[in-house]
Design an enzyme around this catalytic site. Structure first.
Site, PDB file in Angstrom:
ATOM      1  N   HIS A 271      -3.058  12.911   1.939  1.00  0.00           N
ATOM      2  CA  HIS A 271      -3.725  11.770   2.567  1.00  0.00           C
ATOM      3  C   HIS A 271      -2.707  10.732   3.019  1.00  0.00           C
ATOM      4  CE1 HIS A 271      -7.107   8.849   3.009  1.00  0.00           C
ATOM      5  NE2 HIS A 271      -6.147   7.974   2.719  1.00  0.00           N
ATOM      6  N   GLU A 272      -1.828  10.347   2.111  1.00  0.00           N
ATOM      7  CA  GLU A 272      -0.870   9.300   2.474  1.00  0.00           C
ATOM      8  C   GLU A 272       0.123   9.785   3.517  1.00  0.00           C
ATOM      9  OE1 GLU A 272      -1.735   6.473   1.492  1.00  0.00           O
ATOM     10  OE2 GLU A 272      -3.141   7.179  -0.019  1.00  0.00           O
TER      11      GLU A 272
ATOM     12  N   GLU B 266      -8.985   5.081   7.611  1.00  0.00           N
ATOM     13  CA  GLU B 266      -9.300   5.698   6.326  1.00  0.00           C
ATOM     14  C   GLU B 266     -10.306   6.848   6.463  1.00  0.00           C
ATOM     15  OE1 GLU B 266      -7.563   5.430   3.875  1.00  0.00           O
ATOM     16  OE2 GLU B 266      -6.511   3.533   4.161  1.00  0.00           O
TER      17      GLU B 266
ATOM     18  N   HIS C  16      -1.421   9.670   6.942  1.00  0.00           N
ATOM     19  CA  HIS C  16      -1.505   8.310   7.487  1.00  0.00           C
ATOM     20  C   HIS C  16      -0.330   8.005   8.419  1.00  0.00           C
ATOM     21  CE1 HIS C  16      -4.926   6.089   6.150  1.00  0.00           C
ATOM     22  NE2 HIS C  16      -4.697   6.221   4.856  1.00  0.00           N
TER      23      HIS C  16
ATOM     24  N   GLY D 294      -4.746   3.777  -5.490  1.00  0.00           N
ATOM     25  CA  GLY D 294      -4.309   5.123  -5.806  1.00  0.00           C
ATOM     26  C   GLY D 294      -2.927   5.391  -5.249  1.00  0.00           C
TER      27      GLY D 294
ATOM     28  N   MET E 155      -0.252   4.246  -1.462  1.00  0.00           N
ATOM     29  CA  MET E 155      -0.112   3.426  -0.269  1.00  0.00           C
ATOM     30  C   MET E 155       0.858   4.074   0.700  1.00  0.00           C
ATOM     31  SD  MET E 155      -1.063   0.800   1.329  1.00  0.00           S
ATOM     32  CE  MET E 155      -0.491   0.534   3.006  1.00  0.00           C
ATOM     33  N   GLU E 156       0.434   4.131   1.972  1.00  0.00           N
ATOM     34  CA  GLU E 156       1.123   4.917   2.996  1.00  0.00           C
ATOM     35  C   GLU E 156       2.241   4.174   3.702  1.00  0.00           C
ATOM     36  OE1 GLU E 156      -2.519   3.077   5.224  1.00  0.00           O
ATOM     37  OE2 GLU E 156      -2.068   3.833   3.225  1.00  0.00           O
ATOM     38  N   ASN E 157       2.853   3.167   3.099  1.00  0.00           N
ATOM     39  CA  ASN E 157       3.934   2.423   3.746  1.00  0.00           C
ATOM     40  C   ASN E 157       4.871   3.354   4.510  1.00  0.00           C
ATOM     41  OD1 ASN E 157       3.111   0.131   1.959  1.00  0.00           O
ATOM     42  ND2 ASN E 157       4.040   1.454   0.416  1.00  0.00           N
TER      43      ASN E 157
ATOM     44  N   GLU F  86      -1.113  -3.905   1.422  1.00  0.00           N
ATOM     45  CA  GLU F  86      -2.439  -3.742   2.014  1.00  0.00           C
ATOM     46  C   GLU F  86      -3.466  -4.283   1.031  1.00  0.00           C
ATOM     47  OE1 GLU F  86      -5.401  -0.422   4.040  1.00  0.00           O
ATOM     48  OE2 GLU F  86      -3.469   0.224   3.272  1.00  0.00           O
TER      49      GLU F  86
END
Length: 870
Positions: free
Chosen positions: A304-305, A327, A308, A268, A270-272, A136
């Site tokens: 948070h992740e 976001e 997502h 910080g 990443m929500e892969n 991203e």
């Protein structure tokens, strides 16, 4: 290879515009990727099944994004393409429509990439011998040729070939044998959610049973030696999964959920899909190495992740202009989560502080942009406080306007209607309109208009006629105005939810919180049947991201600090008194005893949360006072502001020595360390008292605490307090000796020194540390620790000599060829250069112009600096 590709030696790149969006002309029915990993020569083979998009009729060229790739072979339906049938340019390739079948076809390609040379940390790169990815926003184009845009969604099957023991990708593991692992993700996703990790890793394993009874295997993967610092992160993950089921009805949808901690990471986390990749500082924690703030941040970012998975992955954004859709919503959800896990009032205050410090500054300067921008040159420059934090505030306002039930109905409809979609802000607002019956066309201005509205308040009191029992009428009149921002000179009125309560002169609440819905430029609201003129509590809970302009007396704010039933406004009253005191002190006046005594009463009130009391003791930042002075038409003097804060701390220490010492002693937490909210709140209050008491004891308590504490929260706070006193050199050496080799703790060592240096030595301290053998400037965490610490030292960065500006610009220019994304983001300390005196303006402008003149400056940094200059 990658840095060179990111640099711009020719004409400035054309901006991308929301108005130019068109659907991609092809749909992808499946993606197969095969990786043969080698540090300097990884081979990536792709098989992609395309068919024409019925929403884009007519025959179209096939355009695939790709940068820094060496194309080995390209085929369509098994037939190799010649150079005239596959036209390769710097950032994409094109196959003319005439060379493609009219119906579905199979695209095959093999490319070679160099992960070891990828210092930009986008695409596939290496970190301490580990292969990892960051895709991203547009990193996948550095891996293979592909339509690298969020509205192109497909199912991926990935085979990884390597002799490394751990081979991870998205989805579920379908085959594993020595030298190869095959992963399949059953859920369609855009390329920015692709992930791959390979290396010598160890895992902390656990499992979670979903509400429907499915068992999900959980693993947090770290480098050898870090396994003992993963437990808190695993607990946070399980709490997040349970909370999302309970509050939003969202269940996890794969067999496994993996997290990997990476040292070299621009972001910080990443929500892969199914394989979250995290900056190691947001995973690794122990009482000895992490502060309470670290623990809370880890818990929030893990949440948070994970959140997502639904708000970002299952439903993604149609284009990058819609970034706030995933976001802003997910930040709002993680704020809700933290409020439930910890203290909701304290969390709300902390969120407001973050918003005001970062996002309000964006709105007030040349970097102002809407929550949903309508143009950009480099999308990585729009991962901003406006998109994230203000985007979350917009969601919060929407929830206040439609109510909890309306919000729940709208979210259920959103997940049902748009599961599997790449959605837009229009889609998001439409589900609220359909679920609640409201017209949100005016509310949409929060997404399209930049700037922070300013609410000016006036009031009128009409007592009841003599002899009447009807009571008096109190009227509040609001005027909203938003200043011009770049590209938007005129601002129409917005919908603003204003939460208001009224107190009588005895401090009793006579009108509980009521949300007033402002829709006009000027609007009045009446409260009738009141026995006496009330004291208003306006914008309770920070109900809208606006600036409130209301003339009040010291007596009224002191009254609200002592009596307001709304925690946010109670804190706000105290903060306003502190800002007034500091502004007066910059002009040589002394603080009033009334303010100090009012804070003393808060400090002594054991019925209040210690974390709340700690926030009331925290003084406004130097940057906050600089902006306050600027807003009042006064030129901020950084040195005078620094001195005023020191003097106010000394006044606290003299006036409240007894209460501060009692609280410092009483808040000591005995027994084993716990990162829970109650214990953290006690430590926060103790540290706040320590900082103020140091003005009288010269740091004696801090030195004693540093020597005896068993946790990082108190250790680094004691060290910072000593540095603020101009002492602490022996403690700095001891800290480094103890923690040398622990990369995250040494980041704190670097940051503490530049952030707490005396103003006239800050640049010299930074210069000395930049020459330290532990300063690995290519590591984003270490670079941000040193440079970010200096930028956060307001008086040091803005020292009249300009040494801080020069040092900072020199290092940005050095980093840009290596890591353009981090460089561009770190230009922001210059964003308010126009608010200072002419000499400082000239110095900062000179540094910005020097950066802009750097040959081959990356488009990331060039865009940011050009906007800063204006």
């Amino acid at each position: 290879m990658f840095p060179a590709d990111a640099r711009q030696d020719g004409p400035a790149p054309a901006p991308v515009r929301l108005a130019d969006y068109t659907p991609y002309p092809y749909v992808i029915d499946g993606v197969e990727l095969e990786f043969h990993l080698a540090p300097e020569g990884t081979r990536v083979q792709s098989r992609i099944r395309f068919r024409p998009n019925p929403e884009s009729p007519g025959r179209r060229d096939l355009r695939l994004d790709g940068e820094g790739l060496r194309l080995v072979v390209a085929k369509v339906d098994g037939i190799a393409l010649s150079s005239d049938a596959c036209i390769v340019e710097d950032d994409h390739l094109t196959v003319p429509a005439a060379r493609l079948p009219e119906g579905p076809f199979l695209w095959e390609a093999e490319v070679e990439i160099d992960p070891a040379a990828n210092t930009a940390l986008e695409g596939l790169y290496m970190s301490n011998g580990m292969y990892c990815t960051q895709c991203e926003a547009e990193g996948f184009r550095h891996i293979t040729y592909y339509p690298d845009r969020p509205d192109v969604m497909a199912r991926f099957r990935v085979a990884i070939h390597s002799d490394l023991p751990v081979l991870l990708s998205n989805g579920n593991l379908v085959e594993s044998r020595p030298g190869v692992a095959i992963w399949s993700d059953p859920w369609p996703k855009p390329a920015y959610l692709f992930a791959l990790v390979a290396g010598h890793l160890q895992a902390l394993r656990d499992h979670f049973t979903t509400a429907s009874g499915r068992k999900v295997d959980l693993a947090i993967w770290v480098r050898p030696g870090d396994l003992d610092r993963c437990g808190f992160a695993m607990g946070a993950l399980k709490r997040s999964m349970a909370w999302d089921e309970r509050v939003y009805g969202r269940e996890y949808d794969l067999e496994v959920f993996n997290i990997v901690a990476v040292d070299d990471f621009n972001m910080g986390a990443m929500e892969n899909k199914g394989l979250n990749i995290f900056n190691s500082k947001l995973v690794l924690a122990s009482p000895e190495t992490a502060t309470d703030a670290d623990f809370e941040r880890i818990e929030a970012v893990i949440a948070h992740e994970y959140f997502h998975n639904w708000t970002g992955n299952r439903i993604t954004c149609r284009d990058w202009f819609q970034l706030c859709l995933k976001e802003g919503l997910t930040v709002f959800r993680d704020q809700q989560f933290t409020s439930d896990m910890r203290s909701a009032p304290v969390k709300r205050i902390e969120d407001a502080l973050t918003l005001r410090a970062a996002q309000f500054r964006e709105d007030q300067g040349p970097l102002a942009h809407p929550v949903r921008p309508d143009t950009y040159v480099e999308i990585n420059n729009f991962y901003t406080a406006t998109v994230y934090e203000k985007g979350a505030e917009v969601i919060g306002m929407l929830k206040r306007l439609v109510g909890d039930d309306g919000y729940a109905r709208a979210l259920d409809l959103y997940f049902t209607r748009h599961d599997g979609d790449a959605a837009t802000i229009e889609d998001w607002l439409k589900v609220f309109e359909d679920a609640t019956g409201r017209d949100l066309s005016q509310f949409k201005r929060w997404y399209t208009d930049a700037g922070t509205p300013r609410l000016t308040v006036s009031e009128a009191w009409s007592p009841a006629p003599e002899g009447s029992s009807a009571g008096g009428t109190y009227t509040l009149t609001f005027l909203q105005k938003t200043a011009p921002t770049p590209g938007q000179a005129v601002k129409a009125p917005r919908v603003i939810p204003i939460a208001v309560g009224l107190l009588n002169p005895n401090g009793d609440e006579v009108v509980p919180t009521r949300v007033l819905e402002m829709t006009e430029a000027t609007q009045s609201f009446r409260f009738e049947g009141l026995a006496a003129r009330p004291v208003p509590s306006i914008l309770r809970g920070f109900s809208a991201p606006v600036e409130l302009d209301r003339k009040t007396t010291v007596e009224e704010r002191t009254f609200l600090l002592g009596h307001d039933t709304d925690p946010f406004n109670r804190w706000e009253a105290g903060r306003s008194l502190a800002k007034d005191a500091l502004v007066r002190m910059t002009a040589g006046e002394a603080p009033g005893h009334g303010y100090l005594d009012a804070i003393g009463r808060v400090l002594d009130d054991e019925g209040l949360d210690p974390a709340f009391r700690a926030l009331c003791l925290r003084l406004p930042s130097e940057d906050d006072i600089a902006q306050t002075l600027h807003d009042a038409g006064r030129q901020p003097d950084p040195q005078a502001i620094w001195q005023a804060r020191r003097d106010l701390k000394a006044a606290f220490a003299r006036r409240l020595a007894g209460p501060l010492d009692r609280a410092y002693t009483a808040m000591k937490v005995d027994g084993p360390f716990s990162a829970d909210a109650v214990s953290a709140g006690r430590r926060a209050l103790r540290i706040a008292c320590l900082s103020l008491l140091a003005a009288e004891d010269g740091g004696a308590r801090a030195a004693a605490l540093f020597a005896t504490t068993d946790n990082m929260t108190e250790s680094i706070a004691a060290l910072a307090t000593l540095l603020d006193c101009g002492a602490g050199q022996a403690e700095l050496a001891a800290f480094h000796d103890r923690w040398r080799g622990n990369r995250l703790v040494i980041d704190k060592w670097f940051a503490a020194q530049t952030h707490h240096a005396m103003p006239d030595t800050a640049a010299a301290v930074a210069e000395r540390l930049a020459a330290h053998p532990d300063f690995d400037w290519k590591n984003p965490n270490r670079f941000r620790a040193l440079l970010g610490g200096l930028a956060g030292n307001h008086a040091g960065f803005h020292h009249a000599s300009g040494a801080g500006y020069r040092f900072y610009a020199d290092w940005l220019m050095r980093l840009d060829p290596v890591n353009p994304q981090t460089t561009a983001r770190m230009t922001q300390p210059f964003q308010n250069w126009r608010r200072y005196d002419a000499d400082r303006q000239a110095l900062m402008l000179g540094e910005l112009q020097r950066i802009l003149a750097l040959p081959g400056l990356s488009k990331n940094t060039a865009e940011m600096v050009s906007r800063l200059i204006g």
